[in-house]
Design a protein around this motif. Sequence first.
Motif, PDB file in Angstrom:
ATOM      1  N   THR A  19       0.829  -1.200   0.000  1.00  0.00           N
ATOM      2  CA  THR A  19       0.000   0.000   0.000  1.00  0.00           C
ATOM      3  C   THR A  19       0.867   1.254   0.000  1.00  0.00           C
ATOM      4  N   GLU A  20       0.260   2.359  -0.349  1.00  0.00           N
ATOM      5  CA  GLU A  20       0.964   3.637  -0.354  1.00  0.00           C
ATOM      6  C   GLU A  20       1.441   3.986   1.053  1.00  0.00           C
ATOM      7  N   LYS A  21       0.640   3.633   2.053  1.00  0.00           N
ATOM      8  CA  LYS A  21       1.019   3.906   3.435  1.00  0.00           C
ATOM      9  C   LYS A  21       2.261   3.115   3.823  1.00  0.00           C
ATOM     10  N   MET A  22       2.320   1.865   3.388  1.00  0.00           N
ATOM     11  CA  MET A  22       3.490   1.042   3.686  1.00  0.00           C
ATOM     12  C   MET A  22       4.728   1.590   2.993  1.00  0.00           C
ATOM     13  N   GLN A  39       5.287   4.642   2.210  1.00  0.00           N
ATOM     14  CA  GLN A  39       5.682   5.864   2.900  1.00  0.00           C
ATOM     15  C   GLN A  39       6.417   5.542   4.195  1.00  0.00           C
ATOM     16  N   ARG A  40       5.934   4.550   4.926  1.00  0.00           N
ATOM     17  CA  ARG A  40       6.597   4.160   6.176  1.00  0.00           C
ATOM     18  C   ARG A  40       8.004   3.644   5.911  1.00  0.00           C
ATOM     19  N   GLU A  78      10.219   6.605   5.071  1.00  0.00           N
ATOM     20  CA  GLU A  78      10.542   7.367   6.278  1.00  0.00           C
ATOM     21  C   GLU A  78      11.595   6.651   7.111  1.00  0.00           C
TER      22      GLU A  78
END
Length: 209
Positions: free
Chosen positions: A6-9, A11-12, A15
């Motif tokens: 996912t996009e959230k993964m 991004q994490r 980071e």
Amino acid sequence: MAYRETEKMRQRKAEARQRIIECTWACVSEGGFRSARITRIAALAGVATGTIYRHFESREDLFAEIFRLATQREVDKVAEALTVGESTVQRLENALRQFATRALKGPMKAWALIAEPVDPKVEEERLVYRKAYASLFEQAIQDGIAEGCLPDQDARLTSTCLVGAISESLVGPLSPTQTKTPPGHENNDNDLVETIVCFCIRGLTGTRS
């Protein structure tokens, strides 16, 4: 069904990678590459040591990446300095002074980038960036020859000599074993910078501008 990140993964992960890079550079800035231990980097970044190896195949790969990022910033500063000045000689003076001054203001960082014994992968990057500095100087020297403010010379060879001269002249002062500047002698760094600039410009022109 195949796993889709996912996009959230993403991004994490990005980071976490950035924190690893920043914490590694913080360690290098304090004590050189030798002091940048994976366990300490992981603790500072708030990740497991295994996470570091998911982003970088090895300690050497991580250090090579840090070296690339840090040195590119310095190359960019020299390139910027070469745009300031009415003549090529002035621009070269600005660039040489920028190189030396920044190194002496951050001696441990500069030592790590210029002279610290490092792994072969990092040494390869060091050679790449020495060539990058030389290429900037080579173009400036060619411009100076075209302007008539520098005598005809082998711009490529001369630029390599400039990089060698300024790097070698800073090795001793940047060394972690170098005796700290005693009180009342804070202007020693300025004297060193001006000596380096004077030497290099005399080598280019046969005189001091």
